[in-house]
Enzyme design. Structure first.
Site, PDB file in Angstrom:
ATOM      1  CE  LYS A 169     -64.327  24.355 -50.235  1.00  0.00           C
ATOM      2  NZ  LYS A 169     -64.012  23.791 -51.556  1.00  0.00           N
ATOM      3  CD  GLU A 242     -69.165  10.494 -42.326  1.00  0.00           C
ATOM      4  OE1 GLU A 242     -68.385   9.522 -42.446  1.00  0.00           O
ATOM      5  OE2 GLU A 242     -70.142  10.480 -41.566  1.00  0.00           O
ATOM      6  CB  CYS A 276     -65.161   7.209 -48.787  1.00  0.00           C
ATOM      7  SG  CYS A 276     -66.950   7.125 -48.705  1.00  0.00           S
ATOM      8  CD  GLU A 374     -58.972   6.887 -49.572  1.00  0.00           C
ATOM      9  OE1 GLU A 374     -58.431   7.938 -49.198  1.00  0.00           O
ATOM     10  OE2 GLU A 374     -60.198   6.697 -49.541  1.00  0.00           O
TER      11      GLU A 374
HETATM   12  P1  NAD Z   1     -60.034  16.842 -50.064  1.00  0.00           P
HETATM   13  O1  NAD Z   1     -59.861  16.670 -48.602  1.00  0.00           O
HETATM   14  O2  NAD Z   1     -58.843  17.195 -50.874  1.00  0.00           O
HETATM   15  O3  NAD Z   1     -61.115  17.958 -50.391  1.00  0.00           O
HETATM   16  C1  NAD Z   1     -62.442  17.889 -49.885  1.00  0.00           C
HETATM   17  C2  NAD Z   1     -63.003  19.292 -49.795  1.00  0.00           C
HETATM   18  O4  NAD Z   1     -62.254  20.030 -48.820  1.00  0.00           O
HETATM   19  C3  NAD Z   1     -62.923  20.101 -51.091  1.00  0.00           C
HETATM   20  O5  NAD Z   1     -64.108  20.875 -51.195  1.00  0.00           O
HETATM   21  C4  NAD Z   1     -61.703  20.990 -50.853  1.00  0.00           C
HETATM   22  O6  NAD Z   1     -61.746  22.182 -51.604  1.00  0.00           O
HETATM   23  C5  NAD Z   1     -61.809  21.281 -49.370  1.00  0.00           C
HETATM   24  N1  NAD Z   1     -60.562  21.614 -48.683  1.00  0.00           N
HETATM   25  C6  NAD Z   1     -59.288  21.351 -49.073  1.00  0.00           C
HETATM   26  N2  NAD Z   1     -58.420  21.791 -48.140  1.00  0.00           N
HETATM   27  C7  NAD Z   1     -59.148  22.348 -47.138  1.00  0.00           C
HETATM   28  C8  NAD Z   1     -58.815  22.939 -45.874  1.00  0.00           C
HETATM   29  N3  NAD Z   1     -57.553  23.055 -45.466  1.00  0.00           N
HETATM   30  N4  NAD Z   1     -59.829  23.367 -45.093  1.00  0.00           N
HETATM   31  C9  NAD Z   1     -61.113  23.224 -45.466  1.00  0.00           C
HETATM   32  N5  NAD Z   1     -61.483  22.667 -46.661  1.00  0.00           N
HETATM   33  C10 NAD Z   1     -60.516  22.233 -47.475  1.00  0.00           C
HETATM   34  O7  NAD Z   1     -60.708  15.485 -50.548  1.00  0.00           O
HETATM   35  P2  NAD Z   1     -61.035  15.058 -52.048  1.00  0.00           P
HETATM   36  O8  NAD Z   1     -59.732  14.731 -52.716  1.00  0.00           O
HETATM   37  O9  NAD Z   1     -61.957  16.061 -52.656  1.00  0.00           O
HETATM   38  O10 NAD Z   1     -61.889  13.720 -51.814  1.00  0.00           O
HETATM   39  C11 NAD Z   1     -61.307  12.454 -51.751  1.00  0.00           C
HETATM   40  C12 NAD Z   1     -61.205  11.975 -50.305  1.00  0.00           C
HETATM   41  O11 NAD Z   1     -62.483  12.061 -49.682  1.00  0.00           O
HETATM   42  C13 NAD Z   1     -60.813  10.514 -50.188  1.00  0.00           C
HETATM   43  O12 NAD Z   1     -59.873  10.362 -49.147  1.00  0.00           O
HETATM   44  C14 NAD Z   1     -62.103   9.809 -49.809  1.00  0.00           C
HETATM   45  O13 NAD Z   1     -61.950   8.584 -49.137  1.00  0.00           O
HETATM   46  C15 NAD Z   1     -62.771  10.851 -48.987  1.00  0.00           C
HETATM   47  N6  NAD Z   1     -64.214  10.625 -48.938  1.00  0.00           N
HETATM   48  C16 NAD Z   1     -64.773  10.212 -47.759  1.00  0.00           C
HETATM   49  C17 NAD Z   1     -66.126   9.944 -47.694  1.00  0.00           C
HETATM   50  C18 NAD Z   1     -66.778   9.491 -46.418  1.00  0.00           C
HETATM   51  O14 NAD Z   1     -68.001   9.576 -46.327  1.00  0.00           O
HETATM   52  N7  NAD Z   1     -66.046   9.024 -45.428  1.00  0.00           N
HETATM   53  C19 NAD Z   1     -66.920  10.112 -48.825  1.00  0.00           C
HETATM   54  C20 NAD Z   1     -66.319  10.540 -49.998  1.00  0.00           C
HETATM   55  C21 NAD Z   1     -64.961  10.798 -50.043  1.00  0.00           C
END
Ligand code: NAD
Length: 470
Positions: A169, A242, A276, A374
């Site tokens: 997804k 991650e 990230c 962050e």
């Molecule tokens: P997010 O957690 O809001 O969303 C990520 C994904 O999860 C999206 O596809 C979203 O639709 C889905 N999602 C949302 N709620 C959910 C739930 N309850 N259950 C299952 N899926 C759900 O994150 P974001 O705002 O899209 O991304 C930014 C964050 O991601 C930042 O905190 C960043 O640091 C982190 N990030 C981490 C890495 C890493 O490798 N550690 C890499 C990139 C981004």
């Protein structure tokens, strides 16, 4: 009408007649639509992945590798179309979008060379004991909006290589380039092995809760990661998380100010800070603080913020309204507390697009929200320190433990500091480099498990020990 991008389910590009709009964050115009899927489409995708699993698992690894290499080649062949599409949905400048597309293709090809060989535990007169790695089954992949193509491939490739099948997804903010890639590969990958479905806020939780998914691989925020872990506990799904980071950079007094200034800037502001592993807190030794902060501020003034599709743009918009509002709130909090700004701070609410100027803060206190949280935007706090031990303990004083960097003319000293940082990755005199052959993951609340390398691949498998009496 905006172009409609379909989902890949069981080898076919399909839609359900219900659509979600996708907008360009540089101008807030609708640029595409994707299917708004729910439980029925998820069930169909999981059923396809389940049905494809026995045959794919039994397919020789060289054939699985060949399929991955064909995906990599398809991405390369359509590089220009894909990077333009990626900029239009994600906002990053063309050069960085091109880097993500070619990087995703290259990493897929590199990862395809990995393998998990059997290990002999005992070969004695009495028995032969061997550990083999068995694919876990159907994987649910959930991806964020900052590197949508790279992250999608980061999940699809090891799933395929290990012999798993996957239902992925994308983020509803950035699904277009991923779905276009699915259209390109629909005939290359056997039906059901890779499925990609799109939907709104409810779809992620449905994937996590689905009883016929064996493992979740998730990249996104720590808050969502915790929810996933909770739901996955119901049927003890395997998980790889991650998550977020608040990465510290430590600049020692012997660092070369001129060369470090520009590198630190890009460690922080690449992809408008939405990485990230971006540098999110920069600790500079007091002996060079004034000189280095002035050099970073000076360089920042030469960088153009704008639409990533325009020539000369080096920093694009923030990707979505929710994140834009969050960054504005953090900057407002800094203003309300009277912290000093070296550069930026004032966005123009009257222009279309989610643009925040490059913003650099001058030595805010350690407990300032802009330091402790962050930011995930083009905002960076610079802080002064007196002793190396003080910098290390301030860097480690975080719920996160994703990455960090150390800057010095003495690499040996840099490594000594790196070894004291409580993070999964530390760079000395460079930043953001990740290897497909090295495990990448976070300590503390930055993650659970790793991606990349043999360790990352093994998370798509479980060890089975077969012991034969002689
Ligand atoms: P997010 O957690 O809001 O969303 C990520 C994904 O999860 C999206 O596809 C979203 O639709 C889905 N999602 C949302 N709620 C959910 C739930 N309850 N259950 C299952 N899926 C759900 O994150 P974001 O705002 O899209 O991304 C930014 C964050 O991601 C930042 O905190 C960043 O640091 C982190 N990030 C981490 C890495 C890493 O490798 N550690 C890499 C990139 C981004």
């Amino acid at each position: 009408m905006a172009t409609q991008y379909k989902n890949l389910i069981n080898g076919k590009m399909v839609d359900n007649g219900k659509w979600l709009d996708v907008i360009n964050p540089a101008n807030e115009q609708i640029i595409g639509q994707v299917p708004d899927c729910g439980q029925a489409e998820l069930d169909a995708a999981v059923a396809a992945a389940r049905a494809a699993f026995p045959k794919w698992r039994a397919t020789p690894i060289d054939e699985r590798r060949a399929a991955i290499l064909k995906i990599s080649a398809a991405i390369k062949e359509n590089h220009d179309e894909l990077f333009r599409l990626l900029t239009s949905e994600q906002g990053k400048p063309h050069a960085q979008a091109a880097g993500e597309i070619s990087g995703a293709a290259a990493i897929a090809a590199a990862q395809s060379t990995l393998s998990l060989d059997d290990e002999i535990n005992e070969d004695s007169d009495k028995r032969l004991s061997r550990t083999r790695r068995v694919p876990v089954g159907v994987v649910g992949g959930i991806v964020p909006w900052n590197f949508p193509v790279m992250m999608a491939l980061q999940k699809i490739v090891p799933a395929m290589l290990s012999g798993c099948t996957i239902v992925l997804k994308p983020s509803p903010y950035t699904p277009l380039a991923t779905l276009r890639i699915m259209e390109l590969i629909a005939d290359i990958v056997p039906a059901g092995v890779v499925n990609v479905i799109t939907g709104g806020d409810d779809l992620g939780p449905m994937i996590t809760a689905h009883p016929d998914i064996d493992k979740i691989t998730f990249t996104g925020s720590t808050a969502t990661g915790k929810r996933i872990m909770e739901t996955a506990s119901k049927d003890l799904k395997r998980i790889t998380l991650e998550l977020g980071g608040n990465d510290a950079s430590i600049v020692l007094p012997d660092a070369d100010v001129k060369s470090v200034a520009e590198k630190l800037f890009w460690a922080s502001f690449t992809n408008a800070g939405q990485i990230c592993v971006a540098a999110k807190r920069i600790y500079i030794h007091e002996d060079i603080y004034d000189e280095l902060s002035a050099a970073i501020a000076e360089f920042a003034k030469s960088v153009k913020v704008g639409d990533g599709a325009e020539q000369g743009t080096a920093v694009g918009p923030i990707q979505n309204k929710a994140q834009y509002d969050r960054v504005i709130e953090l900057v407002q909090d800094a203003k309300d507390n009277g912290y000093k700004f070296l550069v930026g701070g004032d966005h123009d609410p009257n222009i279309p697009g989610y643009f925040m100027p490059i913003t650099i803060l001058d030595n805010p206190p350690e407990d300032a929200r802009i330091v402790a949280e962050e930011q995930f935007g083009p905002v960076m706090p610079l802080m002064k320190f007196s002793t190396t031990q003080e910098a290390i303990s301030r860097a480690n004083n975080s719920i996160y433990g994703l990455a960090g960097s150390v800057w010095t003319s003495d690499a040996e000293q840099g490594v000594a500091v790196a070894e004291q940082l409580e993070t999964g990755t530390v760079w000395v005199n460079e930043f953001l480099h990740l290897s497909p052959f090295a495990p990448f993951g976070g300590h503390k609340q930055s993650g659970f498990g790793v991606e990349y390398g043999k360790e990352g691949l093994s998370e798509f498998t479980y060890p089975q020990v077969i012991t034969v009496a002689k």
